[in-house]
Design an enzyme around this catalytic site. Structure first.
Site, PDB file in Angstrom:
ATOM      1  N   LYS A   1     100.082  82.412   3.975  1.00 51.50           N
ATOM      2  CA  LYS A   1     101.491  82.605   3.586  1.00 51.50           C
ATOM      3  C   LYS A   1     102.368  82.070   4.716  1.00 51.50           C
ATOM      4  CE  LYS A   1     104.752  86.204   2.195  1.00 51.50           C
ATOM      5  NZ  LYS A   1     104.936  87.343   1.317  1.00 51.50           N
TER       6      LYS A   1
ATOM      7  N   GLU B   1      99.827  85.725   7.174  1.00 47.81           N
ATOM      8  CA  GLU B   1     101.245  85.308   7.198  1.00 47.81           C
ATOM      9  C   GLU B   1     101.767  85.120   8.626  1.00 47.81           C
ATOM     10  OE1 GLU B   1     104.047  88.065   5.414  1.00 47.81           O
ATOM     11  OE2 GLU B   1     105.664  86.603   5.515  1.00 47.81           O
TER      12      GLU B   1
HETATM   13  P1  13P Z   1     110.691  86.989   2.044  1.00 47.66           P
HETATM   14  O1  13P Z   1     110.314  86.084   0.915  1.00 47.66           O
HETATM   15  O2  13P Z   1     111.930  87.790   1.768  1.00 47.66           O
HETATM   16  O3  13P Z   1     110.672  86.316   3.364  1.00 47.66           O
HETATM   17  O4  13P Z   1     109.565  88.097   2.095  1.00 47.66           O
HETATM   18  C1  13P Z   1     108.256  87.690   2.064  1.00 47.66           C
HETATM   19  C2  13P Z   1     107.442  88.597   2.864  1.00 47.66           C
HETATM   20  O5  13P Z   1     106.538  89.190   2.359  1.00 47.66           O
HETATM   21  C3  13P Z   1     107.744  88.769   4.294  1.00 47.66           C
HETATM   22  O6  13P Z   1     106.671  89.386   4.920  1.00 47.66           O
END
Ligand code: 13P
Length: 342
Positions: free
Chosen positions: A219, A177
């Site tokens: 992500k 991510e």
């Molecule tokens: P949000 O969808 O609230 O951004 O959270 C996703 C997430 O896992 C952030 O690390």
């Protein structure tokens, strides 16, 4: 490493138009959200809230995996059932956030570096033994007149790749991510350019660290106008820019792309995911799905307010958001879905 099993898990996580539920807020972040609604910021409140989420009836019809925080993975339902058992009994795959947060980057005022590599191998082994089958690490990239620096992108990308390699070694699917934040006055074009550089760097490091691309889920952020930008891009522009940016920078071998919501409203996050699937599903090499936190949870949290009497209505709201995003994966989400019997 059992590569076949790893890839199989990755494919299950993105199958059947389902998505991931991020419920892995750290204690400080969870407390901050509770404080806004005057919910007590205690371990018991956090436990009760997470019990509400995981016991939502039929959640497994729309959610393939749930990402937990270290405190949560060790907690139990009020009746004594471990959360791990309650979740896996529904068929939802257990995930765990394993970074220990984004901290100020030394020598780079205003920028962040995510920490947590020290001792990670042993922590990952423990989580695997507890039943986790996938993990998450979030890098944070801020856009400003002077940011992001090349150094910040490099350091965060290398950490993401080292984390991903360690995960695969123990059999956990790494969610990679790299979040380019939507805060700021920047244009959508700037977000595109920065995200492009970040993705390019991340995949370079994943290659260098010998990460198996078929066994990861990316992500990313959607490509958006900054929150305070005067020109806000339309839903279709967001969908076009996001998928085009991914097509240019993400290898087709990656099994799935699961977007974060990053502070978008629940409805906009669903509408944008829907537009991407409507326009690109037939020619996208990867599943385009969701791994939302706030965009799934916030309406439920607003209804719950820490009160037992509101649990059923909050669960209904949570399920509704999960269903809307499941529909968005198929290009079948409609704003009319937002009118339902509450
Ligand atoms: P949000 O969808 O609230 O951004 O959270 C996703 C997430 O896992 C952030 O690390």
């Amino acid at each position: 490493m059992n590569v076949q099993k790893l890839i199989e898990t990755t494919k299950i996580l993105v199958a059947d138009n389902k998505g991931l539920l991020a419920m892995d807020e750290s204690n400080p972040t969870c407390n901050k959200r509770f404080a806004k609604l005057s919910i007590p910021q205690t371990e018991e409140s956090r436990r009760a809230y997470r019990e509400l989420i995981i016991t939502t009836p039929s959640l497994n019809e729309y959610i393939s995996g749930a990402i937990l925080y270290d405190e949560t993975i060790r907690q139990h339902k009020k009746d004594g059932t471990p959360f791990v058992k309650a979740i896996t009994d529904t068929g939802i795959i257990l995930g765990i956030k394993v970074d220990i947060g984004a901290k100020e980057m030394a020598g780079h005022s205003g920028e962040k570096i995510t920490e947590g590599l020290d001792g990670l191998r042993d922590r990952l082994k423990e989580y695997f033994q507890m039943g986790a089958r996938f993990a998450k690490w979030r890098a944070v990239i801020t856009i400003d007149d002077r940011f992001p620096s090349r150094d910040c992108i490099e350091a965060n990308s290398q950490a993401l790749a080292r984390y991903a390699a360690l995960c695969q070694e123990v059999g956990l699917v790494p969610i990679v991510e790299p979040e380019v934040l939507m805060d700021g006055e920047h244009t959508i074009e700037r977000c595109y350019k920065v995200t492009e550089e970040v993705l390019h760097t991340v995949f370079n490091h994943l290659y260098t660290q010998r990460v198996i691309l078929e066994g990861i889920i990316l992500k990313p952020n959607m490509i958006l106008s900054g929150l305070n930008c005067s020109a806000q891009a339309s839903v279709d522009e967001v969908a076009n820019d996001t998928v085009n940016c991914l097509l240019r920078n993400v290898p087709a071998a990656v099994s799935g792309i699961a977007f974060l919501s990053g502070g978008q409203s629940s409805e906009l996050a669903s509408a944008r995911l829907n537009a991407m699937n409507l326009r690109f599903k037939s020619r996208s090499p990867w599943a385009l799905t969701f791994s939302f936190g706030r965009a799934i949870q916030q309406p439920a949290l607003d209804i719950w307010q820490g009160k037992e009497a509101n649990v059923a209505k909050a669960q209904q709201a949570l399920l509704h958001r999960a269903k809307c995003n499941w529909a968005a994966r198929q290009g079948e989400y409609k704003t009319a879905m937002e009118v339902y019997d509450r």
